[in-house]
Every structure is written in C-alpha cells, then in structure tokens.
Design an enzyme around this catalytic site. Structure first.
Site, PDB file in Angstrom:
ATOM      1  N   ARG A 117     -13.989  32.593 -27.625  1.00 38.34           N
ATOM      2  CA  ARG A 117     -12.709  32.525 -28.343  1.00 38.34           C
ATOM      3  C   ARG A 117     -12.931  32.790 -29.833  1.00 38.34           C
ATOM      4  O   ARG A 117     -12.071  33.374 -30.499  1.00 38.34           O
ATOM      5  CB  ARG A 117     -12.021  31.179 -28.117  1.00 38.34           C
ATOM      6  CG  ARG A 117     -12.781  29.981 -28.665  1.00 38.34           C
ATOM      7  CD  ARG A 117     -11.955  28.703 -28.602  1.00 38.34           C
ATOM      8  NE  ARG A 117     -12.728  27.536 -28.999  1.00 38.34           N
ATOM      9  CZ  ARG A 117     -12.219  26.342 -29.257  1.00 38.34           C
ATOM     10  NH1 ARG A 117     -10.910  26.154 -29.168  1.00 38.34           N
ATOM     11  NH2 ARG A 117     -12.981  25.327 -29.598  1.00 38.34           N
TER      12      ARG A 117
ATOM     13  N   SER B 199      -6.488  26.461 -31.279  1.00 42.60           N
ATOM     14  CA  SER B 199      -7.430  26.423 -30.159  1.00 42.60           C
ATOM     15  C   SER B 199      -7.692  27.802 -29.576  1.00 42.60           C
ATOM     16  O   SER B 199      -8.796  28.093 -29.116  1.00 42.60           O
ATOM     17  CB  SER B 199      -6.893  25.504 -29.047  1.00 42.60           C
ATOM     18  OG  SER B 199      -6.866  24.165 -29.466  1.00 42.60           O
TER      19      SER B 199
ATOM     20  N   GLU C  44       5.217  29.070 -22.588  1.00 42.71           N
ATOM     21  CA  GLU C  44       4.301  30.085 -22.062  1.00 42.71           C
ATOM     22  C   GLU C  44       5.040  31.224 -21.368  1.00 42.71           C
ATOM     23  O   GLU C  44       4.734  32.399 -21.581  1.00 42.71           O
ATOM     24  CB  GLU C  44       3.292  29.448 -21.101  1.00 42.71           C
ATOM     25  CG  GLU C  44       2.276  28.533 -21.766  1.00 42.71           C
ATOM     26  CD  GLU C  44       2.807  27.107 -21.966  1.00 42.71           C
ATOM     27  OE1 GLU C  44       3.975  26.836 -21.585  1.00 42.71           O
ATOM     28  OE2 GLU C  44       2.054  26.265 -22.499  1.00 42.71           O
TER      29      GLU C  44
ATOM     30  N   PHE D  59      -2.635  27.359 -18.249  1.00 43.45           N
ATOM     31  CA  PHE D  59      -1.192  27.449 -18.456  1.00 43.45           C
ATOM     32  C   PHE D  59      -0.641  28.847 -18.171  1.00 43.45           C
ATOM     33  O   PHE D  59       0.560  29.085 -18.353  1.00 43.45           O
ATOM     34  CB  PHE D  59      -0.835  26.994 -19.862  1.00 43.45           C
ATOM     35  CG  PHE D  59      -1.286  25.584 -20.161  1.00 43.45           C
ATOM     36  CD1 PHE D  59      -1.403  24.647 -19.142  1.00 43.45           C
ATOM     37  CD2 PHE D  59      -1.605  25.194 -21.453  1.00 43.45           C
ATOM     38  CE1 PHE D  59      -1.824  23.352 -19.405  1.00 43.45           C
ATOM     39  CE2 PHE D  59      -2.033  23.910 -21.720  1.00 43.45           C
ATOM     40  CZ  PHE D  59      -2.141  22.975 -20.703  1.00 43.45           C
TER      41      PHE D  59
ATOM     42  N   HIS E 153     -10.280  28.599 -22.983  1.00 46.18           N
ATOM     43  CA  HIS E 153     -10.601  27.390 -22.214  1.00 46.18           C
ATOM     44  C   HIS E 153     -10.645  27.755 -20.729  1.00 46.18           C
ATOM     45  O   HIS E 153      -9.785  27.401 -19.937  1.00 46.18           O
ATOM     46  CB  HIS E 153      -9.590  26.278 -22.499  1.00 46.18           C
ATOM     47  CG  HIS E 153      -9.614  25.797 -23.920  1.00 46.18           C
ATOM     48  ND1 HIS E 153      -9.377  26.652 -24.979  1.00 46.18           N
ATOM     49  CD2 HIS E 153      -9.855  24.572 -24.452  1.00 46.18           C
ATOM     50  CE1 HIS E 153      -9.463  25.966 -26.122  1.00 46.18           C
ATOM     51  NE2 HIS E 153      -9.775  24.702 -25.822  1.00 46.18           N
TER      52      HIS E 153
ATOM     53  N   ASP F  68     -11.302  17.266 -20.862  1.00 42.96           N
ATOM     54  CA  ASP F  68      -9.881  17.605 -20.745  1.00 42.96           C
ATOM     55  C   ASP F  68      -9.356  17.331 -19.335  1.00 42.96           C
ATOM     56  O   ASP F  68      -8.154  17.231 -19.122  1.00 42.96           O
ATOM     57  CB  ASP F  68      -9.647  19.083 -21.095  1.00 42.96           C
ATOM     58  CG  ASP F  68      -9.670  19.314 -22.601  1.00 42.96           C
ATOM     59  OD1 ASP F  68      -9.776  18.319 -23.341  1.00 42.96           O
ATOM     60  OD2 ASP F  68      -9.590  20.471 -23.017  1.00 42.96           O
TER      61      ASP F  68
ATOM     62  N   ARG G 134     -14.286  28.136 -24.403  1.00 43.75           N
ATOM     63  CA  ARG G 134     -14.300  27.156 -25.489  1.00 43.75           C
ATOM     64  C   ARG G 134     -15.729  26.845 -25.906  1.00 43.75           C
ATOM     65  O   ARG G 134     -16.017  26.648 -27.087  1.00 43.75           O
ATOM     66  CB  ARG G 134     -13.607  25.862 -25.059  1.00 43.75           C
ATOM     67  CG  ARG G 134     -13.521  24.825 -26.196  1.00 43.75           C
ATOM     68  CD  ARG G 134     -12.982  23.492 -25.727  1.00 43.75           C
ATOM     69  NE  ARG G 134     -13.939  22.761 -24.903  1.00 43.75           N
ATOM     70  CZ  ARG G 134     -13.768  21.504 -24.495  1.00 43.75           C
ATOM     71  NH1 ARG G 134     -12.661  20.852 -24.825  1.00 43.75           N
ATOM     72  NH2 ARG G 134     -14.673  20.914 -23.756  1.00 43.75           N
TER      73      ARG G 134
END
Length: 316
Positions: free
Chosen positions: A10, A37, A64, A90, A114, A122, A173
């Site tokens: 990322r 993020s 989203e 998501f 992620h 998480d 991540r």
C-alpha cells in the site's frame, strides 16, 4: 548497492501515485473514508469540496458502493482516469458496481488494501478470504496482487494504460521484502506471471502472489539445501497470464513438471486451475481468526516448513 527496505505494497502504491498523478493530468482519485489506511492521496492532490470543485481527490465517505458507482459514472463521462479505494473485505459492499464496470468495459481502477488474514488483530470480519476469488472470476476484470514495490508500479502502469475494462489493485498492510530481478523479469511482470527463481532441472513449481512470494522463495532455498530443485513463479495477475500465448504459459508452467504448489493466504480453490487436481494449495478453506498476524500465518500453515512439506509430497 544498498538493499531496498521492506515496505507494505500500500506504501509502494502511494509512492507510485506520487509520481503518476503529477505526470498524468487526467487522474482523479479517492477513498471510502480510508484515505490514511489506503494510502491513495498523492502528495499534491487537492480535495474536491465546496466552494471550489477544481480538485482531483474525492472523500467519498463510508459509501463503498456509492463510490464505485460514481467511479463508473466518471469513467462513462470520459476525460478522466479515476481510482477509488477501500479495504479488500469491503469490496463486498461494492460488488455490483465492480461487476458493472467490467460488463460496460469501463476504465475504473478499484484499489483494495489490507489484503489477507495477515491483518491479525482486526479479526475475521476485516480479513478477506473469498473476495479475491470473486474478483478473479469476474469477466473482463484484471485483478493484481503485487509482491513488492516493482510489481506495484507495474500494476499501476497496466491499469492506467488499459482502456477496455477495469482493474483491481490489491495491496498489503504488512511490510514485504523486495525481490531481486533481471531486466527481463521486470519486463515479464506485465504478462501477469513469470519465473522469479529458476534452476537447471526443476522438479517442482511453486506459484505465489503478494506476501506469499517471499515465503515461496524461502521454501525454494530450503528445498535446494535438501537437494530438491524448485522453480518459483510470481503471478500478480492471473487473468493476464491466462491471456498469454500457449508457448509463454508453457515456458513458465512447464507441462512436464507435474509437482506444483500454489501459496496464497486467501481462498485455496482458485489455484487448482494452475496446479491441477493432483497439485497442492497452501491456502485458506475457512475464515480467519483474531490474533497477531504472524501467529495467524503460522497457525494456518503459511510457513516455510509447510510449503516444503507440501512440495515434497507433490513430488512424491
């Protein structure tokens, strides 16, 4: 020469955008409330907000599907190369809009971070498992999961240059080790899959993407120490690899090498098309758990020892 540091893809994506956005005037980006993020706001991007609408970055909020549908509208309008981001998990909220982008052959660039059970604390609600298989099974969608900075830059280049459909760029991540490559190997990344580590007489082929490429490389080294030769194939975009001519595909995944192991910390079933019914897949067949990422990877079998054991079993 100083060795490049480990870096989350990322962040590699952010670095690529810092270069690409000033160079490509038509780019407009955004994120569904996860800019910090997703790492999708390039250094000099300006937000689109009242009363000045001359910016090139959109804060979509926790929307989203709305974001992805608006991206398709921007693509249909023309004049822009647009991208929007959220966590890979998501994508589920936006699946229909992603499908419509592919069906309409529009250049929407969906950025997902992620990217695996490696999220750890998480928990399984945020840990994707089946989502990458869903993206890969969507016709006319190019799904990229790069393993380091170089592959991340190539996937952005591919998505920007593609004008006949959308791309999904899937980033980590956690920090990933940079891979050493020749110029020929760098050029081959754009073909979706290529030989990253080879040997004179390979007895097995290890196929991996993203954070698991380093794991496959370490397993190949341990196998070599035991007198077993293994080729490592990095396959950041399986759709593009599948679209290559038979000669190239056979040069990478030699038909004579029947012992094959795919390694990916997401759903296992997708990979049987490449390893065959007799091949092995080190992947997920359940949801994740809540624990530190390194503990989860070990618990679910993403270890050098397990990849080696599966390779030896595949060779027989």
């Amino acid at each position: 020469m100083e060795k490049a540091p480990k870096e989350a893809t990322r962040q590699s994506s952010q670095n690529a955008l810092d270069v690409l956005v000033p160079a490509v005037d038509a780019m407009i980006g955004g994120s569904a409330d996860l800019t910090g993020s997703n790492n999708t706001k390039a250094a000099n991007m300006k937000p689109v907000q009242a009363p000045n609408y001359d910016g090139n970055y959109i804060y979509y909020g926790v929307r989203e599907f709305g974001m992805s549908a608006m991206m398709n509208g921007i693509a249909l309008h023309g004049g822009f190369i647009n991208y929007g981001a959220t966590f890979l998990m998501f994508m589920e909220y936006a699946r229909n809009a992603v499908r419509m982008a592919a069906l309409m052959k529009q250049q929407s660039i969906f950025v997902y971070t992620h990217d695996s059970i490696g999220l750890g604390e998480d928990g399984p609600t945020h840990q994707p498992v089946e989502q990458l298989s869903a993206l890969r099974s969507t016709p006319n969608l190019h799904t990229w999961r790069p393993c380091d900075t170089v592959e991340s830059a190539v996937c952005w280049k591919s998505a920007i240059e593609r004008r006949d459909g959308p791309s999904a760029l899937v980033f980590s991540r956690q920090n990933l080790a940079p891979m050493a490559r020749s110029e020929e190997q760098v050029a081959a990344i754009s073909r979706g899959g290529y030989v990253l580590r080879d040997c004179l007489a390979p007895q097995a082929i290890l196929i991996a993407t993203g954070s698991e490429v380093e794991l496959a490389m370490l397993a190949a080294e341990q196998l070599a120490a035991q007198g077993v030769q293994a080729r490592v194939v990095s396959m950041p975009c399986a759709e593009l690899f599948s679209a290559q001519d038979a000669a190239y595909r056979d040069a990478v995944l030699s038909p004579s090498i029947r012992a094959r192991v795919a390694v990916e910390a997401l759903h296992a079933d997708y990979w049987y098309k490449f390893v065959g019914l007799d091949g092995r897949v080190v992947g997920m067949t359940s949801f994740g758990e809540s624990a530190p990422g390194d503990q989860l990877m070990k618990a679910f079998g993403f270890t050098v020892e397990n990849v080696v054991a599966n390779t030896l079993a595949a060779i027989g």
